[in-house]
Motif scaffolding. Structure first.
Motif, PDB file in Angstrom:
ATOM      1  N   LYS B  98       0.811  -1.219   0.000  1.00  0.00           N
ATOM      2  CA  LYS B  98       0.000   0.000   0.000  1.00  0.00           C
ATOM      3  C   LYS B  98       0.835   1.256   0.000  1.00  0.00           C
ATOM      4  O   LYS B  98       0.360   2.373   0.251  1.00  0.00           O
ATOM      5  CB  LYS B  98      -0.911  -0.002   1.241  1.00  0.00           C
ATOM      6  N   ASN B  99       2.159   1.106  -0.241  1.00  0.00           N
ATOM      7  CA  ASN B  99       3.086   2.237  -0.352  1.00  0.00           C
ATOM      8  C   ASN B  99       2.487   3.291  -1.280  1.00  0.00           C
ATOM      9  O   ASN B  99       1.890   2.983  -2.305  1.00  0.00           O
ATOM     10  CB  ASN B  99       4.422   1.716  -0.886  1.00  0.00           C
ATOM     11  N   GLY B 146      15.987  -4.028  -1.612  1.00  0.00           N
ATOM     12  CA  GLY B 146      16.495  -3.105  -2.646  1.00  0.00           C
ATOM     13  C   GLY B 146      15.690  -1.831  -2.653  1.00  0.00           C
ATOM     14  O   GLY B 146      15.379  -1.295  -3.707  1.00  0.00           O
ATOM     15  N   CYS B 147      15.334  -1.335  -1.514  1.00  0.00           N
ATOM     16  CA  CYS B 147      14.499  -0.138  -1.451  1.00  0.00           C
ATOM     17  C   CYS B 147      15.168   0.931  -0.622  1.00  0.00           C
ATOM     18  O   CYS B 147      15.928   0.649   0.303  1.00  0.00           O
ATOM     19  CB  CYS B 147      13.164  -0.449  -0.761  1.00  0.00           C
ATOM     20  N   LEU B 148      14.857   2.148  -1.064  1.00  0.00           N
ATOM     21  CA  LEU B 148      15.308   3.296  -0.267  1.00  0.00           C
ATOM     22  C   LEU B 148      14.112   3.750   0.570  1.00  0.00           C
ATOM     23  O   LEU B 148      13.066   4.105   0.012  1.00  0.00           O
ATOM     24  CB  LEU B 148      15.774   4.416  -1.198  1.00  0.00           C
ATOM     25  N   GLU B 168      11.151   3.629  -2.141  1.00  0.00           N
ATOM     26  CA  GLU B 168      11.287   3.523  -3.620  1.00  0.00           C
ATOM     27  C   GLU B 168      12.332   2.465  -3.928  1.00  0.00           C
ATOM     28  O   GLU B 168      13.337   2.358  -3.213  1.00  0.00           O
ATOM     29  CB  GLU B 168      11.767   4.867  -4.195  1.00  0.00           C
ATOM     30  N   TYR B 169      12.076   1.705  -4.966  1.00  0.00           N
ATOM     31  CA  TYR B 169      13.104   0.734  -5.367  1.00  0.00           C
ATOM     32  C   TYR B 169      14.279   1.487  -5.979  1.00  0.00           C
ATOM     33  O   TYR B 169      14.120   2.454  -6.715  1.00  0.00           O
ATOM     34  CB  TYR B 169      12.527  -0.273  -6.368  1.00  0.00           C
ATOM     35  N   GLU B 174      25.134   1.725  -5.993  1.00  0.00           N
ATOM     36  CA  GLU B 174      25.481   3.115  -5.674  1.00  0.00           C
ATOM     37  C   GLU B 174      25.273   3.394  -4.179  1.00  0.00           C
ATOM     38  O   GLU B 174      26.077   4.093  -3.547  1.00  0.00           O
ATOM     39  CB  GLU B 174      24.631   4.094  -6.503  1.00  0.00           C
ATOM     40  N   PHE B 175      24.183   2.832  -3.634  1.00  0.00           N
ATOM     41  CA  PHE B 175      23.904   3.118  -2.207  1.00  0.00           C
ATOM     42  C   PHE B 175      24.907   2.428  -1.308  1.00  0.00           C
ATOM     43  O   PHE B 175      25.277   2.955  -0.272  1.00  0.00           O
ATOM     44  CB  PHE B 175      22.446   2.724  -1.867  1.00  0.00           C
TER      45      PHE B 175
END
Lengths: 99, 719
Positions: B98-99, B146-148, B168-169, B174-175
């Motif tokens: 439900k994001n 794999g989400c920010l 957000e995926y 990079e992270f």
């Protein structure tokens, strides 16, 4: 041919010996012309003449004409048979006094 | 490449293909190509530099914000981050789905009221407002999914607001770089084109607690839309600059080309054109190339110098050629003259003896070159002896011709002295050897035919075999004994032999050019073919016989060139009629001049003297000779002179003399002349026409005939 000229008081006698032909006719004519200038009466003595060709006859004709012009006389004497016959056949015997 | 040659082009097409145009085009294309490469490189560099600058901006901002947020005295954000992340982690998959919905947002609403959240939001909002940054926010990366996961995100637009717990995926790599970053590492960043925010450069740094554990990331987003605009401006400016520069360079190059390449080239081509025009007009001393002053120092100058050399050389060569040609023509003319003189040296009027019926002679000489070394000769040594000569000089051309002249004169001179053939050859050989430094030689066959007996005495100095035809037989070679050639040795003696010629016999002599005539396949004509050709015409006249051989050789040789002279001499010995012996014609030939009248008269009188001719008749005949011969001498050849022949024949029963006058002058029948009128008086008479009249009167017969170019006048006088 040889030409001898005997000059008398009023006549000249031209004595011709040999042949009068093409080669000798000019000499004959010169001799005759010289005589004709000095004399009105000319006698051609042809006793030693062998023959005369037409070149000689031309000289005779001119001489006769020249003599006629100054009322002189021209006479041919002692012509041999051959020469006489030539004068005869060419009619010269009726023009020239031939004895 | 153009489809037609430059001569077919109009000026417009020529302009299209002109060197200057080509240079202009090549320069423009080259410059544009170069410019494009420079443009691509420049644009790349520009984008790279600008991108780096934006990444730097984002990094520095994150770094500053990190510094501020990490201050313990300010606020410890670790609890907030841990709480939000823990809450997020505690959610089921269903709830996570439900994001980005109000329902999902409500789950995290409690955090928005916390003081540490508000403080962090204020700080970040301040950073955002005071810099060019698109966004600056606090987040935690969830490696499992794999989400920010957003913690604090100040937003000025409600639709873009990311409340705590929103995720957000995003790419883990990079992270990871950002989380593991320590002081001194490369700036970690990512550039991505997001659907939501457009092109963004993101740089972030880790926030760590007192144990060095990372509990959150401070992230800054910088919009790259500025970069795109900068690139458009760069493109425009670069294009403008390039257009100007390219055109300037092309014009400059074209002008340079025109001055240093096209103009000298055109000068050379103009010179060439004038040169050709002058030559067509016949001027040869032009100096178009020599007058060119091209000092470009390159291949063009070299070309101009070579052309000038060529012009001089060509002019010199032409002058030389003109001289040589003139010389050749002169030599040609003299050769032609020499040929005529040579031909005139040989007796070549036929019939050779028109007043003789006992012999018929014919001969030809066909030189291979302009002049040859062959010769033939025939002449009467006296009334009863006919000399025949055939000879071949070694070598060809003028030297042979000169040698031939000398040989011919010597042979005839000695033969006319009445020497026998072997003696003639010996004397000629002695004379020639005396001064024969060039060591030339001549082969000679000499025969002297007694016309009364038919006996022929011959001598052969190295010449071909004579060919004899008996009255009824065929032509056959006479294999005679050869002496040495004349001119070889001065002590040579020659032998002679005798041939008996019957009446009607024919003798044929020739030079080696006849049997050695060669056809195209190098076969020789040969004596066999020659004999065949002779026998083909064996009953013909000498002329027909020689023509038969000539024709046979001609057919045999075909188109092959003739290398040797061909000379032939043929005599038909007819002999005198039976019974003629008593009345042999006596013949005298003299020049038709008045001086010879006496000679002719003497000649005829000699004959008459044997006949006992009466003097009167002889006188009449002499007068006739005088008249007729003087006519011929004066008129027949006037103004020139020529020969006249007088023949005397004696007839019996009745005895008569017949005299015939023959001349080759203009036709004239004296008998047609009208007789003078002998009846006229002295003053009326003309002086002409007396001579022929006198002849007609004194001779027994006079006849005139014009035959074979001759006046024949016959007189007859009976004795």
């Amino acid at each position: 041919m040889t030409v001898d000229i005997i000059k008398n008081e009023n006549e000249a006698v031209i004595l011709v010996a040999g042949r009068i032909d093409t080669a000798t006719a000019p000499d004959f004519e010169n001799a005759v012309n010289a005589v004709l200038q000095a004399f009105d009466n000319v006698i051609f003595d042809f006793k030693d003449l062998d023959y005369i060709s037409s070149a000689g006859l031309r000289v005779m004709l001119r001489s006769q004409k020249s003599i006629n012009a100054k009322f002189g006389t021209l006479k041919v004497i002692n012509a041999n048979e051959t020469v006489a016959e030539i004068f005869e056949v060419t009619g010269f015997s009726s023009i020239i006094d031939i004895e | 490449m153009p489809e037609k040659s430059i001569r077919e082009m109009n000026w417009l097409e020529r302009g299209h293909y002109a060197l200057a145009t080509k240079t202009f085009r090549a320069t423009i294309i080259g410059a544009i190509g170069l410019g494009l490469v420079a443009f691509v490189i420049g644009l790349g560099l520009y984008a790279f530099a600008l991108g780096g600058q934006y990444v730097g901006t984002a990094f520095n901002l994150s770094r500053t914000a990190k510094g501020v947020l990490a201050l313990k005295s300010y606020v410890d954000l670790e609890p907030l981050c841990s709480d939000v992340y823990a809450k997020y982690k505690s959610l089921s998959e269903e709830e996570l789905a439900k994001n980005d919905t109000p329902e999902y947002e409500a789950i995290f609403s409690e955090f928005k009221d916390r003081d540490d959240y508000k403080k962090a939001l204020d700080t970040l909002t301040y950073f955002k407002q005071t810099s060019d940054v698109y966004d600056i926010y606090l987040a935690v990366y969830d490696f499992d999914r794999g989400c920010l996961v957003y913690i604090v995100d100040p937003e000025d637009d409600e639709s873009f607001t990311c409340y705590p717990g929103y995720f957000e995926y995003a790419n883990a790599k990079e992270f990871n770089d950002m989380i593991s970053w320590t002081e001194g590492d490369k700036r970690p960043y990512q550039i991505e084109n997001t659907e939501k925010y457009g092109w963004l450069a993101t740089s972030g740094l880790p926030l760590k607690n007192q144990y060095g554990e990372v509990y959150a990331l401070v992230l800054s987003d910088v919009s790259l839309s500025q970069v795109g605009r900068g690139m458009r401006v760069f493109t425009l400016q670069f294009s403008l600059a390039m257009f100007v520069v390219v055109n300037l360079v092309a014009v400059f190059m074209t002008l340079h080309m025109k001055k240093h390449l096209v103009k000298p080239l055109n000068d050379i081509s103009d010179a060439a054109q004038n040169y050709i025009k002058d030559r067509r007009d016949g001027r040869r001393d032009a100096t178009h190339f020599s007058d060119l002053h091209i000092s470009t120092g390159d291949e063009l100058e070299n070309l101009a110098l070579i052309m000038a050399d060529m012009e001089t050389d060509l002019s010199d060569y032409e002058n030389y050629l003109t001289r040589v040609t003139a010389e050749k023509e002169r030599v040609g003319t003299e050769l032609a003259l020499a040929t005529r003189i040579q031909a005139d040296m040989l007796p070549n009027t036929f019939p050779a003896f028109p007043d003789r019926s006992d012999i018929d002679v014919y001969a030809v000489m066909e030189p291979a070159k302009e002049v040859g070394g062959d010769f033939y000769d025939y002449f009467l040594v006296d009334e009863d002896h006919l000399a025949l000569v055939i000879a071949d000089v070694s070598g060809k051309g003028i030297p042979a011709a000169l040698f031939m002249m000398e040989s011919k004169i010597l042979v005839s001179n000695f033969a006319k002295q009445g020497l026998s053939p072997k003696e003639v050859l010996r004397q000629v050989n002695l004379q020639i050897c005396d001064h024969n430094k060039e060591e030339m030689f001549v082969t000679v066959w000499l025969g002297i035919l007694d016309l009364t007996s038919g006996k022929m005495v011959c001598a052969n100095a190295g010449h071909e075999y004579p060919v004899l035809k008996s009255t009824k037989g065929d032509f056959e070679l006479v294999k005679d004994k050869h002496g040495f050639v004349i001119g070889g040795l001065d002590c040579v003696r020659y032998t002679e032999y005798e041939l008996e010629l019957e009446k009607g016999a024919k003798i044929f002599v020739y030079t080696d050019g006849v049997p050695e005539a060669t056809n195209e396949i190098q076969q020789l004509f040969g004596t066999e073919r020659m004999l065949d050709a002779l026998n083909d015409a064996r009953d013909g006249t000498p002329k027909e016989i020689i023509q038969s051989v000539l024709w046979a050789v001609d057919v045999f040789v075909g188109d092959a060139p003739q290398f040797d002279d061909m000379t032939m001499l043929c005599v038909h010995y007819i002999g005198k009629e039976e019974g003629d012996d008593l009345a042999n014609s006596k013949i005298l030939t003299v020049d038709a001049v008045p001086d010879n009248i006496e000679k002719v008269t003497d000649f005829v009188n000699d004959e008459l003297s044997a006949l006992d001719c009466p003097l009167k008749i002889q006188m009449q005949i002499d007068v006739a000779i005088d008249e007729l011969f003087s006519n011929i001498a004066h008129y027949a050849y006037n103004p020139d002179t020529g020969p006249a022949t007088v023949m005397v024949d004696i007839e019996k029963d009745p005895l008569a003399v017949v005299i015939t006058f023959v001349d080759q002058g203009r036709p004239y029948d004296p008998l047609k002349k009208e007789d003078p009128d002998v009846t006229l008086s002295a003053d009326e008479r003309e002086v002409g026409g007396l001579g022929i009249f006198l002849v007609k009167k004194t001779m027994d017969d006079v006849k005139y005939e014009y035959k074979d170019g001759k006046n024949i006048l016959t007189i007859k006088k009976n004795i």
